[in-house]
Design a protein around this motif. Sequence first.
Motif, PDB file in Angstrom:
ATOM      1  N   ALA A 103      -0.689  -3.927   0.617  1.00  0.00           N
ATOM      2  CA  ALA A 103      -1.002  -2.547   0.225  1.00  0.00           C
ATOM      3  C   ALA A 103      -2.146  -1.995   1.083  1.00  0.00           C
ATOM      4  O   ALA A 103      -2.117  -0.838   1.502  1.00  0.00           O
ATOM      5  N   ASP A 104      -3.135  -2.848   1.366  1.00  0.00           N
ATOM      6  CA  ASP A 104      -4.268  -2.396   2.193  1.00  0.00           C
ATOM      7  C   ASP A 104      -3.821  -2.097   3.615  1.00  0.00           C
ATOM      8  O   ASP A 104      -4.267  -1.129   4.230  1.00  0.00           O
ATOM      9  N   GLU A 105      -2.941  -2.942   4.126  1.00  0.00           N
ATOM     10  CA  GLU A 105      -2.457  -2.730   5.491  1.00  0.00           C
ATOM     11  C   GLU A 105      -1.671  -1.433   5.596  1.00  0.00           C
ATOM     12  O   GLU A 105      -1.856  -0.647   6.528  1.00  0.00           O
ATOM     13  N   ALA A 106      -0.794  -1.213   4.621  1.00  0.00           N
ATOM     14  CA  ALA A 106       0.021   0.004   4.639  1.00  0.00           C
ATOM     15  C   ALA A 106      -0.860   1.243   4.507  1.00  0.00           C
ATOM     16  O   ALA A 106      -0.668   2.245   5.205  1.00  0.00           O
ATOM     17  N   LEU A 107      -1.851   1.165   3.631  1.00  0.00           N
ATOM     18  CA  LEU A 107      -2.771   2.289   3.450  1.00  0.00           C
ATOM     19  C   LEU A 107      -3.491   2.592   4.762  1.00  0.00           C
ATOM     20  O   LEU A 107      -3.539   3.737   5.218  1.00  0.00           O
ATOM     21  N   ASP A 108      -4.021   1.553   5.363  1.00  0.00           N
ATOM     22  CA  ASP A 108      -4.774   1.718   6.605  1.00  0.00           C
ATOM     23  C   ASP A 108      -3.949   2.456   7.658  1.00  0.00           C
ATOM     24  O   ASP A 108      -4.444   3.350   8.340  1.00  0.00           O
TER      25      ASP A 108
END
Length: 484
Positions: free
Chosen positions: A268-273
Amino acid sequence: RSQRRHARNVLQEFQEACSTPLPRLRQVVDAMAVEMHAGLVSEGGSRLKMLPTFVDRLPHGDEKGLYYAVDLGGTNFRVLRVQLGGKQGRVIKQEYEEVAIPPELMIGSSEELFDFIAKELSSFVAREGDGFRPVAGQSREIGFTFSFPVQQTALNSGTLLNWTKGFKVVDAIGQDVVAALQTCIRKRGHEMRIAALVNDTVGTLAGGRYWNEDVMIAVILGTGTNAAYVERAQAISKCGNVLPKSGQMVINMEWGNFWSSHLPRTQADEALDNETMNPGEQGFEKMISGMYLGDVVRRVLLKMAQEAALFGPNVPRKMLEAFSLGTPDMSKMHADESSDLKVVGNVLRDVYGIENTSLAVRKIVYEVCDTVAERGARLAAAGIVGILKKIGRDGTHSKWKVASEQNHVNGWEEVGSPVASECGKTVVAMDGGLYERYSKFRAYMQAAVVELLGDASKDVVVELSKDGSGIGAALLAASVSQNG
Ligand code: ADP
Ligand code: MG
């Protein structure tokens, strides 16, 4: 139902990826202290910019006169004025106004942005009423709080390094932001002078120190996150030997850009970034601060909607939209104490049009909020303890060592010799809407500080210093115009 079981599995997997058990948190603490050191030794030595602020003296209460501040944060813009009455009178009178920053200005031109600030300031000054008197023979002086990474060359000048928090005013990068604002103020016919350019963390530190001399660290947990602290001048080796006379200098860490392999990063953090204006940057900030927490939650819920049909056969359309779940909505759901999680249901209905959720579904949503908030809060706590460790106030240094390190310092004005074992407390001044309004986040953070410090936590106080960033800039403007 098997779908709910699937959603529970997604939740469990996410919780495991987010977990911050004490040993892992300690690794983050150590990494923070190591990176701080590296960032002070050489330019580009760390992802932490560790920016010198040229603030080598903090306000201590005897400042007098009328001072202004303008505060450009991430969400709101604020103007304020303060009439200072010295040691006895302190803050005699104070007024402020706040407006939301028009979103188009965040991605427009530099001139539009700075002219907006000048215009708001101008109309505020025009309404200066009774009880405010400028220092005789002096123009009105301004402290400019600018909460983005700036390479300063003096207390009242500095060039913008890059934007954060969704701003993208491209032509401002590399510009002297003080000169840019000063020009717009002059154009409007005002004889006002920007005396100090300060990051909001530095303003909060100054505002905190004005009232409490044990304040050594300031942290912002708002739209973004950052920290500043008082460092020994000798430790700032990248500055060579242009050391301030006071022997100390405030460092703006720009800790939002901190990174360590020990941080619990998820898909989720990677996609958000990838969908932000600044991919690859501000990794710590994107796990911690108000601009992003709600969106991490949204992404996990979306995965549950897509893979496990958590909200029925169709994925709620709006849930596909980035940033559609704000952190205030998340904290509202997380604060739900009702046995049927009514508030969670209401938010899901109001934000995403999801009707008639079952209690089991609401519980899952609540758990996602809890997981994201807990991780962010514990990482923020680890950051704070990392700073305490760097300055020898985390309780692991023996007393004589702290004393001898501190003895190199002579004359950080009027503070006396701040030997940890003698002065007792170390105070962290905290500001920002996230910390102020998200009580479960706050509680998790405080608990993690205690967990990390153990016994030494009795000497560390985290103090809410509301709106400290703006008034702190005015206090710094006063302090420099009177003392040097
Ligand atoms: P800035 O960081 O822009 O200077 P603030 O310190 O006022 O502004 O923080 C505003 C941020 O605080 C918002 O962007 C939001 O993410 C967060 N926030 C505001 N209200 C709440 C709330 N009730 N719960 C959680 N977070 C909140
Ligand atoms: Mg702010």
